[in-house]
Scaffold this motif. Sequence first.
Motif, PDB file in Angstrom:
ATOM      1  N   PHE A  91      19.110 -17.046   5.303  1.00 17.40           N
ATOM      2  CA  PHE A  91      17.589 -16.754   5.459  1.00 17.40           C
ATOM      3  C   PHE A  91      17.398 -15.249   6.256  1.00 17.40           C
ATOM      4  CE2 PHE A  91      18.401 -21.291   5.404  1.00 17.40           C
ATOM      5  CZ  PHE A  91      17.224 -21.724   4.892  1.00 17.40           C
ATOM      6  N   ASN A  92      16.676 -14.320   5.776  1.00 22.30           N
ATOM      7  CA  ASN A  92      16.382 -13.168   6.166  1.00 22.30           C
ATOM      8  C   ASN A  92      15.126 -13.437   7.104  1.00 22.30           C
ATOM      9  OD1 ASN A  92      18.773 -11.906   5.136  1.00 22.30           O
ATOM     10  ND2 ASN A  92      17.255 -11.462   3.417  1.00 22.30           N
ATOM     11  N   THR A  93      15.084 -12.912   8.442  1.00 23.66           N
ATOM     12  CA  THR A  93      13.729 -13.188   9.078  1.00 23.66           C
ATOM     13  C   THR A  93      13.408 -11.919   9.719  1.00 23.66           C
ATOM     14  OG1 THR A  93      14.667 -15.408   9.743  1.00 23.66           O
ATOM     15  CG2 THR A  93      12.832 -14.522  11.045  1.00 23.66           C
ATOM     16  N   GLY A  94      12.401 -11.477   9.287  1.00 18.52           N
ATOM     17  CA  GLY A  94      11.790  -9.973   9.841  1.00 18.52           C
ATOM     18  C   GLY A  94      12.258  -8.920   8.951  1.00 18.52           C
ATOM     19  N   SER A  95      11.330  -8.064   8.833  1.00 16.67           N
ATOM     20  CA  SER A  95      11.644  -6.553   7.851  1.00 16.67           C
ATOM     21  C   SER A  95      12.958  -6.015   8.518  1.00 16.67           C
ATOM     22  CB  SER A  95      10.478  -5.790   8.037  1.00 16.67           C
ATOM     23  OG  SER A  95      10.271  -5.487   9.153  1.00 16.67           O
ATOM     24  N   GLY A  96      13.187  -6.134   9.710  1.00 19.05           N
ATOM     25  CA  GLY A  96      14.511  -5.303  10.013  1.00 19.05           C
ATOM     26  C   GLY A  96      15.910  -6.218   9.452  1.00 19.05           C
ATOM     27  N   ALA A  97      15.613  -7.329   9.099  1.00 21.40           N
ATOM     28  CA  ALA A  97      16.667  -8.138   8.591  1.00 21.40           C
ATOM     29  C   ALA A  97      16.826  -8.265   7.096  1.00 21.40           C
ATOM     30  CB  ALA A  97      16.689  -9.624   9.107  1.00 21.40           C
ATOM     31  N   GLY A  98      15.751  -7.505   6.713  1.00 24.87           N
ATOM     32  CA  GLY A  98      15.823  -7.311   4.934  1.00 24.87           C
ATOM     33  C   GLY A  98      14.833  -8.185   4.267  1.00 24.87           C
ATOM     34  N   GLN A  99      13.975  -9.204   5.133  1.00 23.56           N
ATOM     35  CA  GLN A  99      12.902 -10.010   4.501  1.00 23.56           C
ATOM     36  C   GLN A  99      11.817  -9.195   4.026  1.00 23.56           C
ATOM     37  OE1 GLN A  99      11.131 -12.988   7.219  1.00 23.56           O
ATOM     38  NE2 GLN A  99       9.988 -13.846   5.452  1.00 23.56           N
ATOM     39  N   THR A 100      11.633  -9.467   2.744  1.00 21.19           N
ATOM     40  CA  THR A 100      10.606  -8.489   2.041  1.00 21.19           C
ATOM     41  C   THR A 100       9.472  -9.424   1.447  1.00 21.19           C
ATOM     42  OG1 THR A 100      11.584  -8.702  -0.125  1.00 21.19           O
ATOM     43  CG2 THR A 100      12.011  -6.769   1.357  1.00 21.19           C
ATOM     44  N   VAL A 101       9.744 -10.719   1.462  1.00 21.13           N
ATOM     45  CA  VAL A 101       8.346 -11.603   1.005  1.00 21.13           C
ATOM     46  C   VAL A 101       8.470 -12.501   2.331  1.00 21.13           C
ATOM     47  CG1 VAL A 101       7.503 -13.120  -0.418  1.00 21.13           C
ATOM     48  CG2 VAL A 101       9.026 -11.453  -1.238  1.00 21.13           C
ATOM     49  N   PHE A 102       7.317 -12.645   2.836  1.00 24.49           N
ATOM     50  CA  PHE A 102       7.204 -13.365   3.994  1.00 24.49           C
ATOM     51  C   PHE A 102       6.556 -14.843   3.845  1.00 24.49           C
ATOM     52  CE2 PHE A 102       7.507  -9.124   5.403  1.00 24.49           C
ATOM     53  CZ  PHE A 102       8.588  -9.089   6.327  1.00 24.49           C
ATOM     54  N   HIS A 103       7.340 -15.454   3.047  1.00 24.65           N
ATOM     55  CA  HIS A 103       7.459 -16.989   2.521  1.00 24.65           C
ATOM     56  C   HIS A 103       8.781 -17.500   2.956  1.00 24.65           C
ATOM     57  CE1 HIS A 103       5.748 -20.101  -0.044  1.00 24.65           C
ATOM     58  NE2 HIS A 103       6.944 -20.551   0.135  1.00 24.65           N
ATOM     59  N   ALA A 104       9.168 -18.325   3.780  1.00 23.48           N
ATOM     60  CA  ALA A 104      10.135 -18.789   4.035  1.00 23.48           C
ATOM     61  C   ALA A 104      11.181 -18.920   2.858  1.00 23.48           C
ATOM     62  CB  ALA A 104      10.353 -20.242   4.909  1.00 23.48           C
ATOM     63  N   HIS A 105      12.187 -18.649   2.746  1.00 20.00           N
ATOM     64  CA  HIS A 105      13.259 -18.825   1.631  1.00 20.00           C
ATOM     65  C   HIS A 105      14.635 -18.437   1.830  1.00 20.00           C
ATOM     66  CE1 HIS A 105      12.313 -14.516   1.658  1.00 20.00           C
ATOM     67  NE2 HIS A 105      13.442 -14.367   1.053  1.00 20.00           N
ATOM     68  N   ALA A 106      15.522 -19.332   1.362  1.00 19.24           N
ATOM     69  CA  ALA A 106      16.923 -19.240   1.303  1.00 19.24           C
ATOM     70  C   ALA A 106      17.444 -18.744   0.175  1.00 19.24           C
ATOM     71  CB  ALA A 106      17.566 -20.858   1.484  1.00 19.24           C
ATOM     72  N   HIS A 107      18.308 -17.554   0.319  1.00 18.27           N
ATOM     73  CA  HIS A 107      19.122 -16.997  -0.661  1.00 18.27           C
ATOM     74  C   HIS A 107      20.336 -18.136  -0.981  1.00 18.27           C
ATOM     75  CE1 HIS A 107      17.006 -13.084  -0.971  1.00 18.27           C
ATOM     76  NE2 HIS A 107      16.724 -13.519   0.510  1.00 18.27           N
ATOM     77  N   VAL A 108      20.620 -18.517  -2.161  1.00 20.38           N
ATOM     78  CA  VAL A 108      22.008 -18.912  -2.436  1.00 20.38           C
ATOM     79  C   VAL A 108      23.054 -18.127  -3.251  1.00 20.38           C
ATOM     80  CG1 VAL A 108      23.030 -21.208  -3.396  1.00 20.38           C
ATOM     81  CG2 VAL A 108      20.714 -21.250  -2.318  1.00 20.38           C
ATOM     82  N   LEU A 109      24.007 -17.580  -2.633  1.00 22.04           N
ATOM     83  CA  LEU A 109      25.007 -16.715  -3.170  1.00 22.04           C
ATOM     84  C   LEU A 109      26.273 -17.361  -3.493  1.00 22.04           C
ATOM     85  CD1 LEU A 109      23.516 -14.110  -0.750  1.00 22.04           C
ATOM     86  CD2 LEU A 109      23.319 -13.820  -2.853  1.00 22.04           C
ATOM     87  N   GLY A 110      26.767 -16.907  -4.385  1.00 24.28           N
ATOM     88  CA  GLY A 110      28.111 -17.215  -4.905  1.00 24.28           C
ATOM     89  C   GLY A 110      28.642 -16.901  -6.215  1.00 24.28           C
ATOM     90  N   GLY A 111      29.806 -17.308  -6.612  1.00 24.11           N
ATOM     91  CA  GLY A 111      30.278 -16.594  -7.722  1.00 24.11           C
ATOM     92  C   GLY A 111      31.214 -15.162  -7.651  1.00 24.11           C
ATOM     93  N   ARG A 112      31.500 -14.827  -6.425  1.00 22.19           N
ATOM     94  CA  ARG A 112      32.191 -13.791  -6.155  1.00 22.19           C
ATOM     95  C   ARG A 112      32.559 -13.808  -4.607  1.00 22.19           C
ATOM     96  NH1 ARG A 112      29.736 -10.266  -2.650  1.00 22.19           N
ATOM     97  NH2 ARG A 112      27.522 -10.095  -2.671  1.00 22.19           N
ATOM     98  N   GLY A 113      33.519 -12.957  -4.325  1.00 22.92           N
ATOM     99  CA  GLY A 113      34.052 -12.835  -2.692  1.00 22.92           C
ATOM    100  C   GLY A 113      32.801 -12.674  -2.074  1.00 22.92           C
TER     101      GLY A 113
END
Length: 119
Positions: A91-113
């Motif tokens: 969960f990125n929170t704020g533009s300084g953390a990389g949030q670009t769309v300001f609607h709560a969202h979770a990134h699910v990342l997998g399939g690589r190291g």
Amino acid sequence: MAGEPQADCLFCKIVSGDVPATVVKETDTTVAFRDINPQAPTHVLVIPRVHYPDAASLAVAEPQIAADVLREAAEVAAQDKVDAGGYRIVFNTGSGAGQTVFHAHAHVLGGRGLNWPPG
């Protein structure tokens, strides 16, 4: 008003069907779709159907829906078969953390190291 769809929000437009997305899973409270700029073989966004600017405000206002987002993130990881090898929920929170769309969202990342700390 918090929780209400925002006319200028990309993710609200995906929820309403006004903007197309590659949806992989939907529930009464969430929508999961593939990221258009994937950072891993599995990169899915899980969003609440209600609009809150970030995960913290969602959790305070609607803790059950915040839990739904986490549950669906795990379901997406299982559906994409990255659960056994490990995956990350971000969960990125704020533009300084990389949030670009300001609607709560979770990134699910997998399939690589996914070494820590992320780059």
